[in-house]
Design a protein around this motif. Structure first.
Motif, PDB file in Angstrom:
ATOM      1  N   ARG A 178      -3.105   0.095  -4.111  1.00  0.00           N
ATOM      2  CA  ARG A 178      -2.558  -0.947  -2.878  1.00  0.00           C
ATOM      3  C   ARG A 178      -2.016  -1.379  -4.814  1.00  0.00           C
ATOM      4  NH1 ARG A 178      -6.516  -3.728   0.186  1.00  0.00           N
ATOM      5  NH2 ARG A 178      -5.947  -2.967   1.502  1.00  0.00           N
ATOM      6  N   ALA A 234     -16.918  -4.024   3.330  1.00  0.00           N
ATOM      7  CA  ALA A 234     -17.498  -2.883   2.554  1.00  0.00           C
ATOM      8  C   ALA A 234     -16.833  -1.586   1.575  1.00  0.00           C
ATOM      9  CB  ALA A 234     -17.035  -2.234   3.993  1.00  0.00           C
ATOM     10  N   TYR A 235     -16.186  -2.560   1.039  1.00  0.00           N
ATOM     11  CA  TYR A 235     -15.837  -1.652  -0.668  1.00  0.00           C
ATOM     12  C   TYR A 235     -17.300  -1.340  -0.808  1.00  0.00           C
ATOM     13  CZ  TYR A 235     -14.090  -0.223  -5.333  1.00  0.00           C
ATOM     14  OH  TYR A 235     -13.284  -0.231  -6.413  1.00  0.00           O
ATOM     15  N   ASP A 236     -17.147   0.196  -0.896  1.00  0.00           N
ATOM     16  CA  ASP A 236     -18.206   0.828  -1.983  1.00  0.00           C
ATOM     17  C   ASP A 236     -18.598   1.477  -3.232  1.00  0.00           C
ATOM     18  OD1 ASP A 236     -17.195   2.880  -1.415  1.00  0.00           O
ATOM     19  OD2 ASP A 236     -18.939   3.179  -0.538  1.00  0.00           O
ATOM     20  N   ASP A 275     -11.912  -5.939   0.393  1.00  0.00           N
ATOM     21  CA  ASP A 275     -11.591  -5.427   0.998  1.00  0.00           C
ATOM     22  C   ASP A 275     -13.386  -5.322   2.058  1.00  0.00           C
ATOM     23  OD1 ASP A 275      -9.255  -4.738   0.803  1.00  0.00           O
ATOM     24  OD2 ASP A 275      -9.642  -2.478   1.386  1.00  0.00           O
ATOM     25  N   GLN A 289       0.853  -1.195  -0.161  1.00  0.00           N
ATOM     26  CA  GLN A 289      -0.092   0.195  -0.075  1.00  0.00           C
ATOM     27  C   GLN A 289       0.747   1.329  -0.345  1.00  0.00           C
ATOM     28  OE1 GLN A 289      -3.256  -1.134   1.543  1.00  0.00           O
ATOM     29  NE2 GLN A 289      -4.444   1.261   2.396  1.00  0.00           N
ATOM     30  N   ALA A 308     -13.578   5.949   1.751  1.00  0.00           N
ATOM     31  CA  ALA A 308     -12.892   5.565   3.082  1.00  0.00           C
ATOM     32  C   ALA A 308     -11.867   4.659   2.770  1.00  0.00           C
ATOM     33  CB  ALA A 308     -14.220   4.617   3.151  1.00  0.00           C
ATOM     34  N   ASN A 309     -11.328   5.147   1.371  1.00  0.00           N
ATOM     35  CA  ASN A 309      -9.855   4.086   1.471  1.00  0.00           C
ATOM     36  C   ASN A 309      -9.855   2.967   1.585  1.00  0.00           C
ATOM     37  OD1 ASN A 309      -7.394   4.828   0.852  1.00  0.00           O
ATOM     38  ND2 ASN A 309      -6.408   4.987   2.617  1.00  0.00           N
ATOM     39  N   ARG A 310     -10.819   2.335   1.431  1.00  0.00           N
ATOM     40  CA  ARG A 310     -10.954   0.385   0.849  1.00  0.00           C
ATOM     41  C   ARG A 310     -11.021   0.419  -0.424  1.00  0.00           C
ATOM     42  NH1 ARG A 310     -15.979   1.656   4.405  1.00  0.00           N
ATOM     43  NH2 ARG A 310     -16.851   2.073   2.442  1.00  0.00           N
ATOM     44  N   PHE A 311     -10.389  -1.196  -0.876  1.00  0.00           N
ATOM     45  CA  PHE A 311     -10.293  -1.554  -2.142  1.00  0.00           C
ATOM     46  C   PHE A 311     -11.048  -2.297  -2.512  1.00  0.00           C
ATOM     47  CE2 PHE A 311      -6.247   0.461  -0.386  1.00  0.00           C
ATOM     48  CZ  PHE A 311      -5.502   1.509  -1.725  1.00  0.00           C
ATOM     49  N   PRO A 362      -8.923   3.334  -4.279  1.00  0.00           N
ATOM     50  CA  PRO A 362      -9.782   2.856  -2.887  1.00  0.00           C
ATOM     51  C   PRO A 362     -11.003   3.918  -3.481  1.00  0.00           C
ATOM     52  CG  PRO A 362      -7.829   4.569  -2.183  1.00  0.00           C
ATOM     53  CD  PRO A 362      -7.855   4.250  -3.437  1.00  0.00           C
ATOM     54  N   ASP A 363     -12.217   3.890  -2.698  1.00  0.00           N
ATOM     55  CA  ASP A 363     -13.350   3.504  -2.091  1.00  0.00           C
ATOM     56  C   ASP A 363     -12.933   5.300  -1.747  1.00  0.00           C
ATOM     57  OD1 ASP A 363     -13.414   3.064   0.213  1.00  0.00           O
ATOM     58  OD2 ASP A 363     -15.153   1.372  -0.150  1.00  0.00           O
TER      59      ASP A 363
END
Length: 148
Positions: free
Chosen positions: A97, A137-139, A135, A85, A129-132, A126-127
């Motif tokens: 990432r 809850a990746y939205d 992951d 990351q 919220a910095n989710r990939f 990412p989204d």
């Protein structure tokens, strides 16, 4: 003279001047294929043995992300690795990432210029919220960012 020869000479000139070029491949609305972009020439400069790719962005954003990532990895002397990351590289302090590209041989211009494709690392974005992708809850919709 063939158009392909002219194009490849232009790509080689960009690589000679800047160390690498960025090849953008537009999406296909009929098949749903997302656009993607990749570097050509990084693996021949600065002791690197890899190229970089990104999917789902427009031409300018793709080139910007790939250039920022190449610079960050080089400045920090960080070799790419699965799951690495790269922090705070994007606007709003968002990360990228890395994941290994499954079929680098399909990145045709690298093959045309060098005869074979080196290892290629895809930068996932990412989204908010910095989710990939993958992951919890990746939205964002999975189809926004095709895994290469």
């Amino acid at each position: 003279m063939m158009l392909e020869d002219t194009y490849l000479r232009a790509i080689k000139a960009i690589i000679a001047n800047y160390g690498h070029a960025v090849q953008y491949v537009g999406g296909d609305p009929e098949t749903g294929a997302r656009p993607f972009a990749y570097t050509i020439g990084l693996h021949r400069s600065g002791g690197r043995d890899y190229e970089l790719a990104v999917s789902g962005l427009g031409p300018a954003a793709s080139a910007g992300v790939l250039d920022l990532l190449a610079e960050a990895l080089s400045e920090n002397d960080t070799p790419p690795s699965a799951g690495l990351q790269v922090r705070n590289l994007l606007e709003l302090g968002l990360d990228l990432r890395l994941r290994l590209v499954s079929h680098p041989e399909e990145l045709g211009v690298i093959r045309l210029v060098y005869g074979a494709a080196p290892t290629v690392w895809q930068a996932l974005w990412p989204d908010l919220a910095n989710r990939f992708p993958g992951d919890p809850a990746y939205d964002l919709a999975d189809e926004l960012q095709e895994l290469l």
